[in-house]
Motif scaffolding. Structure first.
Motif, PDB file in Angstrom:
ATOM      1  N   ASP A  85      33.366  36.936  38.312  1.00  9.82           N
ATOM      2  CA  ASP A  85      32.253  36.566  37.446  1.00  9.82           C
ATOM      3  C   ASP A  85      32.185  37.586  36.319  1.00  9.82           C
ATOM      4  O   ASP A  85      31.893  38.758  36.562  1.00  9.82           O
ATOM      5  N   VAL A  86      32.467  37.154  35.094  1.00 10.58           N
ATOM      6  CA  VAL A  86      32.513  38.103  33.970  1.00 10.58           C
ATOM      7  C   VAL A  86      31.139  38.711  33.690  1.00 10.58           C
ATOM      8  O   VAL A  86      31.037  39.740  33.043  1.00 10.58           O
ATOM      9  N   THR A  87      30.062  38.089  34.176  1.00  9.21           N
ATOM     10  CA  THR A  87      28.731  38.653  33.944  1.00  9.21           C
ATOM     11  C   THR A  87      28.417  39.763  34.962  1.00  9.21           C
ATOM     12  O   THR A  87      27.297  40.261  35.021  1.00  9.21           O
ATOM     13  N   GLY A  88      29.411  40.136  35.785  1.00 11.64           N
ATOM     14  CA  GLY A  88      29.187  41.224  36.738  1.00 11.64           C
ATOM     15  C   GLY A  88      28.651  40.734  38.075  1.00 11.64           C
ATOM     16  O   GLY A  88      28.151  41.517  38.874  1.00 11.64           O
ATOM     17  N   GLY A  89      28.747  39.418  38.307  1.00  5.09           N
ATOM     18  CA  GLY A  89      28.277  38.868  39.582  1.00  5.09           C
ATOM     19  C   GLY A  89      29.104  39.403  40.724  1.00  5.09           C
ATOM     20  O   GLY A  89      28.824  40.443  41.289  1.00  5.09           O
ATOM     21  N   GLY A  90      30.157  38.722  41.060  1.00  5.06           N
ATOM     22  CA  GLY A  90      30.999  39.188  42.158  1.00  5.06           C
ATOM     23  C   GLY A  90      32.423  38.765  41.908  1.00  5.06           C
ATOM     24  O   GLY A  90      32.805  38.432  40.785  1.00  5.06           O
ATOM     25  N   ALA A  91      33.214  38.772  42.958  1.00  4.23           N
ATOM     26  CA  ALA A  91      34.603  38.328  42.848  1.00  4.23           C
ATOM     27  C   ALA A  91      34.987  37.658  44.154  1.00  4.23           C
ATOM     28  O   ALA A  91      34.437  37.958  45.214  1.00  4.23           O
ATOM     29  N   ILE A  92      35.929  36.718  44.059  1.00  3.51           N
ATOM     30  CA  ILE A  92      36.506  36.089  45.251  1.00  3.51           C
ATOM     31  C   ILE A  92      37.979  36.467  45.253  1.00  3.51           C
ATOM     32  O   ILE A  92      38.655  36.361  44.222  1.00  3.51           O
ATOM     33  N   SER A  93      38.449  36.967  46.374  1.00  2.00           N
ATOM     34  CA  SER A  93      39.861  37.354  46.433  1.00  2.00           C
ATOM     35  C   SER A  93      40.453  36.918  47.767  1.00  2.00           C
ATOM     36  O   SER A  93      39.736  36.469  48.662  1.00  2.00           O
ATOM     37  N   LEU A  94      41.762  37.043  47.874  1.00  5.36           N
ATOM     38  CA  LEU A  94      42.472  36.627  49.080  1.00  5.36           C
ATOM     39  C   LEU A  94      43.032  37.836  49.807  1.00  5.36           C
ATOM     40  O   LEU A  94      43.660  38.702  49.205  1.00  5.36           O
ATOM     41  N   GLU A  95      42.828  37.872  51.102  1.00  7.61           N
ATOM     42  CA  GLU A  95      43.518  38.831  51.951  1.00  7.61           C
ATOM     43  C   GLU A  95      44.914  38.265  52.266  1.00  7.61           C
ATOM     44  O   GLU A  95      45.191  37.087  51.995  1.00  7.61           O
ATOM     45  N   PRO A  96      45.794  39.067  52.876  1.00  8.06           N
ATOM     46  CA  PRO A  96      47.198  38.651  53.006  1.00  8.06           C
ATOM     47  C   PRO A  96      47.431  37.327  53.712  1.00  8.06           C
ATOM     48  O   PRO A  96      48.338  36.568  53.358  1.00  8.06           O
ATOM     49  N   GLY A  97      46.631  37.000  54.762  1.00  2.00           N
ATOM     50  CA  GLY A  97      46.842  35.766  55.507  1.00  2.00           C
ATOM     51  C   GLY A  97      45.957  34.625  55.040  1.00  2.00           C
ATOM     52  O   GLY A  97      45.761  33.656  55.775  1.00  2.00           O
ATOM     53  N   GLY A  98      45.414  34.751  53.832  1.00  2.00           N
ATOM     54  CA  GLY A  98      44.558  33.689  53.303  1.00  2.00           C
ATOM     55  C   GLY A  98      43.094  33.861  53.665  1.00  2.00           C
ATOM     56  O   GLY A  98      42.275  32.985  53.370  1.00  2.00           O
ATOM     57  N   GLN A  99      42.736  35.009  54.310  1.00  2.00           N
ATOM     58  CA  GLN A  99      41.313  35.251  54.553  1.00  2.00           C
ATOM     59  C   GLN A  99      40.619  35.254  53.190  1.00  2.00           C
ATOM     60  O   GLN A  99      41.069  35.880  52.254  1.00  2.00           O
ATOM     61  N   PHE A 100      39.520  34.548  53.134  1.00  2.00           N
ATOM     62  CA  PHE A 100      38.800  34.309  51.879  1.00  2.00           C
ATOM     63  C   PHE A 100      37.713  35.371  51.774  1.00  2.00           C
ATOM     64  O   PHE A 100      36.841  35.446  52.631  1.00  2.00           O
ATOM     65  N   GLU A 101      37.745  36.187  50.722  1.00  3.03           N
ATOM     66  CA  GLU A 101      36.805  37.312  50.630  1.00  3.03           C
ATOM     67  C   GLU A 101      35.857  37.141  49.459  1.00  3.03           C
ATOM     68  O   GLU A 101      36.280  36.841  48.346  1.00  3.03           O
ATOM     69  N   LEU A 102      34.573  37.363  49.735  1.00  7.71           N
ATOM     70  CA  LEU A 102      33.594  37.514  48.656  1.00  7.71           C
ATOM     71  C   LEU A 102      33.303  38.997  48.508  1.00  7.71           C
ATOM     72  O   LEU A 102      32.860  39.647  49.456  1.00  7.71           O
ATOM     73  N   SER A 103      33.581  39.550  47.331  1.00  7.23           N
ATOM     74  CA  SER A 103      33.135  40.910  47.006  1.00  7.23           C
ATOM     75  C   SER A 103      31.860  40.749  46.200  1.00  7.23           C
ATOM     76  O   SER A 103      31.905  40.391  45.024  1.00  7.23           O
ATOM     77  N   GLY A 104      30.739  40.991  46.862  1.00  8.40           N
ATOM     78  CA  GLY A 104      29.456  40.727  46.221  1.00  8.40           C
ATOM     79  C   GLY A 104      29.140  41.702  45.113  1.00  8.40           C
ATOM     80  O   GLY A 104      29.728  42.777  45.011  1.00  8.40           O
ATOM     81  N   ALA A 105      28.181  41.329  44.280  1.00  7.51           N
ATOM     82  CA  ALA A 105      27.730  42.196  43.196  1.00  7.51           C
ATOM     83  C   ALA A 105      26.895  43.336  43.765  1.00  7.51           C
ATOM     84  O   ALA A 105      26.286  43.193  44.832  1.00  7.51           O
ATOM     85  N   PRO A 106      26.851  44.478  43.065  1.00 13.06           N
ATOM     86  CA  PRO A 106      25.912  45.529  43.469  1.00 13.06           C
ATOM     87  C   PRO A 106      24.487  45.070  43.108  1.00 13.06           C
ATOM     88  O   PRO A 106      24.228  44.768  41.946  1.00 13.06           O
ATOM     89  N   VAL A 107      23.602  44.972  44.097  1.00 16.01           N
ATOM     90  CA  VAL A 107      22.250  44.443  43.861  1.00 16.01           C
ATOM     91  C   VAL A 107      21.200  45.439  44.357  1.00 16.01           C
ATOM     92  O   VAL A 107      21.521  46.403  45.051  1.00 16.01           O
ATOM     93  N   ASP A 108      19.941  45.186  44.002  1.00 15.95           N
ATOM     94  CA  ASP A 108      18.871  46.140  44.290  1.00 15.95           C
ATOM     95  C   ASP A 108      18.473  46.164  45.759  1.00 15.95           C
ATOM     96  O   ASP A 108      18.071  47.194  46.282  1.00 15.95           O
ATOM     97  N   ASN A 109      18.552  45.016  46.442  1.00 15.30           N
ATOM     98  CA  ASN A 109      18.004  44.983  47.806  1.00 15.30           C
ATOM     99  C   ASN A 109      18.760  43.985  48.690  1.00 15.30           C
ATOM    100  O   ASN A 109      19.605  43.226  48.207  1.00 15.30           O
ATOM    101  N   VAL A 110      18.445  44.026  49.970  1.00 17.06           N
ATOM    102  CA  VAL A 110      19.173  43.209  50.951  1.00 17.06           C
ATOM    103  C   VAL A 110      18.836  41.721  50.790  1.00 17.06           C
ATOM    104  O   VAL A 110      19.668  40.859  51.056  1.00 17.06           O
ATOM    105  N   HIS A 111      17.607  41.404  50.333  1.00 17.82           N
ATOM    106  CA  HIS A 111      17.283  39.989  50.083  1.00 17.82           C
ATOM    107  C   HIS A 111      18.278  39.390  49.087  1.00 17.82           C
ATOM    108  O   HIS A 111      18.737  38.261  49.243  1.00 17.82           O
TER     109      HIS A 111
END
Length: 456
Positions: A85-111
């Motif tokens: 996400d170019v607006t600084g949201g997050g990223a989706i990437s692939l681990e070696p065996g196709g595990q689907f990863e969400l790298s979340g954005a840095p946010v203020d709180n757990v909610h």
């Protein structure tokens, strides 16, 4: 795994490497939390892994997510391997065996990290459902063998796949057959970083027990509660582990740089090309002594990429990454962020945790780390078991989160995300033991029901 950095500023001195880490310091008012999680994609009809190519594939999933979200694709050659996400949201990437990863954005709180997570899972389901693809939240695939695993077309993984068998028996299992959830947190000074690093390293086995969720390998119980954590004990010990030296006098950013300089490298990236330098040290690169890149000196990108290939239980970048937890069902994912925010972002809780762990020896910390994958809450340090320590830390954590007073729109604070952990502790059993109970009773020795009950 993070997406590769691009900053071709050449590095001249060791001080610049230290300064790069130091730039992570930020005022408490700017502290953020980020959550990353991986999940297994499977074909709903037969519970098999999803290949990279084809109509029902990882590539189709990424294409669909790109159209749905409008995020920018991350390409390697002709292949889409993620998006951000170019607006600084997050990223989706692939681990070696196709595990689907969400790298979340840095946010203020757990909610916010929970909302981001649930939105992501809803989006993924929307794309995956017509393709007949489901997602499973566990620390290790319960049924697939190494030979079953698809291979994602990423240059860095090709290099790692060739190198791993030389440095440990489980490296390929780590790459292809495990999933984790990770929480990333900030520090305001070098001293604050050191204290948080020490506390979270010492307590990482508690998180491993609280999230232990990988008791099956190839359709049978494997004798562990967290096989994922066990796998890390013999993956590549030059770049993993409990970092006993981090508890010695003189610990700080410089000490981390000196450690990282000697961790063997995997690759150097030039343009779209990954150059295999596996086993060579960054220190040699720094001195212009890499035989494949004679006379060439590293850039900031090379340093950032190298730091992302170091895998201790807690990792320092420009923030701290908590790396001890198995992936799990969606309800538990925000719990990891809540646990560490409550302990590390409240001064009283952080001090109380330090009092709890400061007299533990390196040998005791290591033994605890080694015992938890098999024994879970029953593992002991001194005369105390992990269950008691988990109860104590959850009480501290609850107080820390209450004091933060970060409320959602219904007026609830962040303690609500601790509920799955408090339920485990109240029962005195890890999530893995809950799975094993089901396996031996209502599932009649079959792991197939896991794909219904534990799918996202």
């Amino acid at each position: 795994m993070a997406r590769d950095q691009i900053d071709m500023t050449p590095i001249e001195t060791r001080d610049e490497l230290v300064a790069w880490l130091e730039q992570g310091c930020k005022p408490k008012s700017q502290f953020r939390v980020g959550t990353e999680h991986e999940k297994f994609a499977f074909l709903i009809e037969d519970h098999r892994p999803v290949p990279y190519d084809g109509r029902r594939s990882i590539r189709s999933l990424l294409d669909g997510m790109q159209h749905l979200l409008g995020w920018d694709p991350i390409m390697e050659g002709e292949n889409i391997i993620g998006m951000f996400d170019v607006t600084g949201g997050g990223a989706i990437s692939l681990e070696p065996g196709g595990q689907f990863e969400l790298s979340g954005a840095p946010v203020d709180n757990v909610h916010q990290t929970a909302s981001e997570l649930f939105a992501h899972l809803a989006q993924v389901r929307e794309v995956a459902k017509p393709l007949g693809i489901g997602f499973l939240g566990l620390g290790m695939t319960p049924n697939w063998s190494r030979a079953d695993m698809p291979v994602m077309p990423k240059g860095r993984y090709r290099i790692m796949t060739a190198y791993m068998p030389k440095v440990g028996q489980y490296g390929l299992d780590m790459m292809y057959r495990t999933c984790t959830v990770q929480a990333n947190l900030d520090f305001f000074s070098e001293a604050d970083m050191v204290k948080k690093l020490r506390v979270s390293l010492a307590l990482q086995p508690l998180a491993t027990a609280l999230f232990a969720n990988s008791p099956f390998t190839e359709c049978k119980p494997n004798g562990f509660l967290s096989m994922r954590s066990q796998i890390w004990t013999d993956t590549d010990n030059n770049r993993a582990g409990m970092l006993p030296w981090a508890f010695e006098d003189g610990m700080g950013f410089e000490r981390w740089v000196d450690y990282a300089l000697d961790v063997p490298m995997y690759f150097v990236k030039r343009g779209d090309k990954y150059i295999d330098v596996s086993g060579k040290s960054f220190r040699d690169f720094f001195a212009g002594k890499l035989d494949v890149l004679p006379g060439e000196r590293p850039t900031i990108s090379d340093w950032a990429n190298h730091l992302s290939t170091i895998f201790p239980e807690v990792r320092l970048k420009r923030y701290l990454e908590m790396r001890g937890a198995d992936g799990g069902p969606w309800r538990r994912l925000p719990s990891l962020a809540a646990y560490w925010v409550g302990l590390l972002y409240d001064d009283e809780a952080l001090d109380a945790c330090w009092d709890m762990v400061k007299d533990w020896t390196a040998e005791e910390r290591q033994k605890l780390r080694d015992d938890v994958p098999r024994r879970g809450f029953r593992a002991e340090i001194g005369n105390t078991n992990v269950l008691t320590l988990a109860q104590e830390t959850l009480r501290m954590c609850r107080r820390g989160l209450q004091k933060r007073q970060r409320l959602d729109r219904n007026g609830r604070d962040e303690t609500r995300y601790l509920r799955p952990l408090e339920e485990s502790v109240a029962r005195g059993i890890t999530p893995a033991e809950e799975l094993l109970e089901k396996y031996f009773n209502e599932w009649n020795g079959s792991i197939d029901p896991i794909f219904d009950e534990y799918a996202y």
